[in-house]
Design an enzyme around this catalytic site. Structure first.
Site, PDB file in Angstrom:
ATOM      1  N   ILE A 151      53.821 -23.118  75.457  1.00 23.74           N
ATOM      2  CA  ILE A 151      53.649 -24.700  75.248  1.00 23.74           C
ATOM      3  C   ILE A 151      54.376 -25.234  73.770  1.00 23.74           C
ATOM      4  O   ILE A 151      54.800 -26.151  73.626  1.00 23.74           O
ATOM      5  CB  ILE A 151      52.443 -25.406  75.267  1.00 23.74           C
ATOM      6  CG1 ILE A 151      51.691 -24.890  74.234  1.00 23.74           C
ATOM      7  CG2 ILE A 151      51.809 -25.184  76.662  1.00 23.74           C
ATOM      8  CD1 ILE A 151      50.088 -25.792  74.074  1.00 23.74           C
ATOM      9  N   ASP A 152      54.317 -24.067  73.136  1.00 28.22           N
ATOM     10  CA  ASP A 152      54.823 -24.417  71.452  1.00 28.22           C
ATOM     11  C   ASP A 152      56.379 -24.438  71.295  1.00 28.22           C
ATOM     12  O   ASP A 152      56.988 -25.142  70.590  1.00 28.22           O
ATOM     13  CB  ASP A 152      54.400 -23.144  70.664  1.00 28.22           C
ATOM     14  CG  ASP A 152      52.849 -22.843  70.789  1.00 28.22           C
ATOM     15  OD1 ASP A 152      52.243 -23.780  70.908  1.00 28.22           O
ATOM     16  OD2 ASP A 152      52.624 -21.972  70.401  1.00 28.22           O
TER      17      ASP A 152
ATOM     18  N   ARG B 199      41.996 -49.345  63.950  1.00 26.87           N
ATOM     19  CA  ARG B 199      41.670 -48.184  63.447  1.00 26.87           C
ATOM     20  C   ARG B 199      43.068 -47.245  63.528  1.00 26.87           C
ATOM     21  O   ARG B 199      43.918 -47.561  64.031  1.00 26.87           O
ATOM     22  CB  ARG B 199      40.826 -47.272  64.372  1.00 26.87           C
ATOM     23  CG  ARG B 199      39.240 -47.796  64.242  1.00 26.87           C
ATOM     24  CD  ARG B 199      38.517 -46.747  65.205  1.00 26.87           C
ATOM     25  NE  ARG B 199      37.094 -47.193  65.029  1.00 26.87           N
ATOM     26  CZ  ARG B 199      36.257 -46.838  66.352  1.00 26.87           C
ATOM     27  NH1 ARG B 199      36.711 -46.333  67.476  1.00 26.87           N
ATOM     28  NH2 ARG B 199      35.064 -47.092  66.235  1.00 26.87           N
TER      29      ARG B 199
ATOM     30  N   GLY C 295      55.044 -15.250  75.099  1.00 24.62           N
ATOM     31  CA  GLY C 295      55.745 -15.961  73.849  1.00 24.62           C
ATOM     32  C   GLY C 295      56.351 -15.025  72.954  1.00 24.62           C
ATOM     33  O   GLY C 295      56.809 -14.243  73.365  1.00 24.62           O
TER      34      GLY C 295
ATOM     35  N   GLY D 117      54.910 -13.236  70.600  1.00 25.05           N
ATOM     36  CA  GLY D 117      54.087 -11.858  70.451  1.00 25.05           C
ATOM     37  C   GLY D 117      54.597 -10.959  71.677  1.00 25.05           C
ATOM     38  O   GLY D 117      54.945  -9.677  71.398  1.00 25.05           O
TER      39      GLY D 117
ATOM     40  N   VAL E 214      43.788 -28.865  77.065  1.00 25.87           N
ATOM     41  CA  VAL E 214      44.034 -29.742  77.865  1.00 25.87           C
ATOM     42  C   VAL E 214      45.680 -29.574  78.068  1.00 25.87           C
ATOM     43  O   VAL E 214      46.107 -30.030  79.008  1.00 25.87           O
ATOM     44  CB  VAL E 214      43.313 -31.210  77.702  1.00 25.87           C
ATOM     45  CG1 VAL E 214      43.992 -31.865  76.760  1.00 25.87           C
ATOM     46  CG2 VAL E 214      43.520 -32.096  78.992  1.00 25.87           C
TER      47      VAL E 214
HETATM   48  O1  F6P Z   1      50.785 -20.618  71.572  1.00 25.31           O
HETATM   49  C1  F6P Z   1      49.931 -21.495  72.601  1.00 25.31           C
HETATM   50  C2  F6P Z   1      48.843 -21.953  72.052  1.00 25.31           C
HETATM   51  O2  F6P Z   1      48.274 -22.799  72.674  1.00 25.31           O
HETATM   52  C3  F6P Z   1      49.006 -22.594  70.460  1.00 25.31           C
HETATM   53  O3  F6P Z   1      49.647 -23.570  70.554  1.00 25.31           O
HETATM   54  C4  F6P Z   1      47.726 -22.447  69.956  1.00 25.31           C
HETATM   55  O4  F6P Z   1      47.832 -22.358  68.360  1.00 25.31           O
HETATM   56  C5  F6P Z   1      47.353 -21.065  70.290  1.00 25.31           C
HETATM   57  O5  F6P Z   1      47.973 -20.967  71.717  1.00 25.31           O
HETATM   58  C6  F6P Z   1      45.852 -21.092  70.792  1.00 25.31           C
HETATM   59  O6  F6P Z   1      45.538 -19.937  71.027  1.00 25.31           O
HETATM   60  P1  F6P Z   1      44.064 -19.238  71.686  1.00 25.31           P
HETATM   61  O7  F6P Z   1      44.424 -19.356  73.053  1.00 25.31           O
HETATM   62  O8  F6P Z   1      44.154 -17.849  71.232  1.00 25.31           O
HETATM   63  O9  F6P Z   1      43.003 -20.131  71.309  1.00 25.31           O
END
Ligand code: F6P
Length: 372
Positions: free
Chosen positions: A133-134, A169, A109, A111, A297
């Site tokens: 997934i982001d 709810r 991604g 990084g 999940v």
């Molecule tokens: O970048 C994907 C992601 O799943 C983000 O949606 C989430 O903020 C982060 O990674 C969670 O990171 P980690 O796997 O370090 O808990």
């Protein structure tokens, strides 16, 4: 002379990584190249932990979730080793040459794009594929992993609807996405959430509560609130923006460190925000409210057909680029095809949901509250 290529997966896992490894690997082998995998992202490159990606290894992995190579969030220039954090760039360069690599494929991604650019600047032939997934990697239409997560989050919202309806709810469902709102917005629209909160649009809790009370008065005493993990209230958004500006303006090393720390502190305070939001809504609407955190999940399991197709498309295009000697680029998705985008144009950028994105307009048109 046949080329030797290395492949690694880095950052959080997502569906479609194995499809991409297979796409690059099989196409590269078809072009006469030899393929080597590195385990656990850049750490495997530092520790020279390899795995030959021969035909047998690449077989039967298209539909498998996660990554057969393993992954990590380690950065080449800031790697924890034996209780210390070291700059492992030179070791990576050494191992790249030790393995006689002609190219290194980094699948990751935002990084990873930065880390890949750093290695390119050390003279390595690096090429990347955008996964997450982001869906927040710059310069690509879409990233693989996103479609699968979108399906999972949408199905979750569908299921939450019937329970929210039965119990009258509010259900506040937290959806991943890091600092971007693509996943929450997409799943919120597809799942018919009543309120969608994303980082790009700071929210006002009073205004959300007003909308929910109004629904209640018109005979709908239940609501689904899809909240992106990075969504911020208007007050918090002002604080975060101020800290970001400070970070951008920081010149000295000390100023930069301070600004980074205060931003990190703000984000740390933000943890648990979904629960606070749920409590506030309960208080302001007098309706019971429950929280569901979808969590990991969303990242697990078999990739959707769309992600398999995308990962294969980008992976095979990557092998073609290596074959013609094009390096220092990310293989981006553009329309039905692909585009080689220079890493400098990708690294350090994040693709956020634009204010007037068609999805935002559609959400508003069907009466969904975006919390503003
Ligand atoms: O970048 C994907 C992601 O799943 C983000 O949606 C989430 O903020 C982060 O990674 C969670 O990171 P980690 O796997 O370090 O808990």
């Amino acid at each position: 002379m046949s080329k030797y290529i290395g492949i690694l997966t880095s950052g959080g896992d997502c569906p479609g990584l194995n499809a991409a490894i297979r796409g690059v690997g099989k196409a590269a082998q078809g072009l006469g190249m030899q393929v080597l995998g590195f385990r656990d992202g850049f750490r495997g490159l530092v520790e020279n932990r390899t795995i030959p990606l021969d035909r047998a290894m690449l077989s039967g992995i298209l539909t498998v979730g996660g990554t057969i190579l393993g992954t990590s969030r380690d950065k080449p220039h800031r790697m924890p080793v034996g209780g210390k954090v070291i700059d492992a760039t030179d070791i990576i360069v050494e191992n790249y040459h030790k393995n006689h690599l002609d190219a290194l494929v980094c699948i990751g991604g935002g990084g990873t794009q930065k880390n890949a650019l750093h290695l390119k600047e050390q003279g390595l032939n690096v090429i990347t594929l955008p996964k997450t997934i982001d869906n927040d990697v710059a310069m690509t239409d879409v990233t693989f992993g996103f479609d699968t997560a979108l399906g999972i989050a949408t199905e979750a919202i569908d299921r939450l609807h019937s329970t929210a309806h039965s119990h009258h709810r509010i259900v506040v469902v937290e959806i991943m996405g890091h600092r971007a709102g693509w996943l929450a917005l997409g799943a919120g629209i597809a799942g018919g959430a009543d309120v969608i909160l994303i980082p790009e649009i700071p929210y006002d809790v009073e205004s959300i509560a007003k909308g929910i009370r109004q629904r209640s008065r018109t005979g709908k005493p239940f609501s689904i609130v899809a909240v992106a993990e990075g969504a911020l209230s208007k007050q918090d958004a002002i604080k975060v923006r101020a800290a970001e500006v400070k970070k951008e303006k920081a010149r000295s090393k000390l100023e930069k460190k301070k600004a980074k720390t205060s931003l990190a502190e703000l984000y740390a305070q933000h943890a648990g925000n979904t629960f606070r939001l749920s409590e506030q809504l309960e208080h302001l609407t007098h309706l019971e409210s429950r929280v569901t955190i979808l969590g990991y999940v969303q990242r697990g399991g078999t990739p959707s057909a769309v992600d398999r197709l995308l990962a294969t498309r980008l992976g095979t295009a990557c092998a073609d680029l290596i074959n013609e000697g094009t390096y220092g680029v990310m293989v981006a998705a553009r329309g039905d095809g692909t585009k080689a985008v220079p890493l400098q144009e990708v690294a350090g950028k994040r693709k956020m949901v634009p204010a007037y994105h068609p999805w935002i307009e559609s959400a508003r048109h069907v009466g969904t509250s975006l919390g503003d």
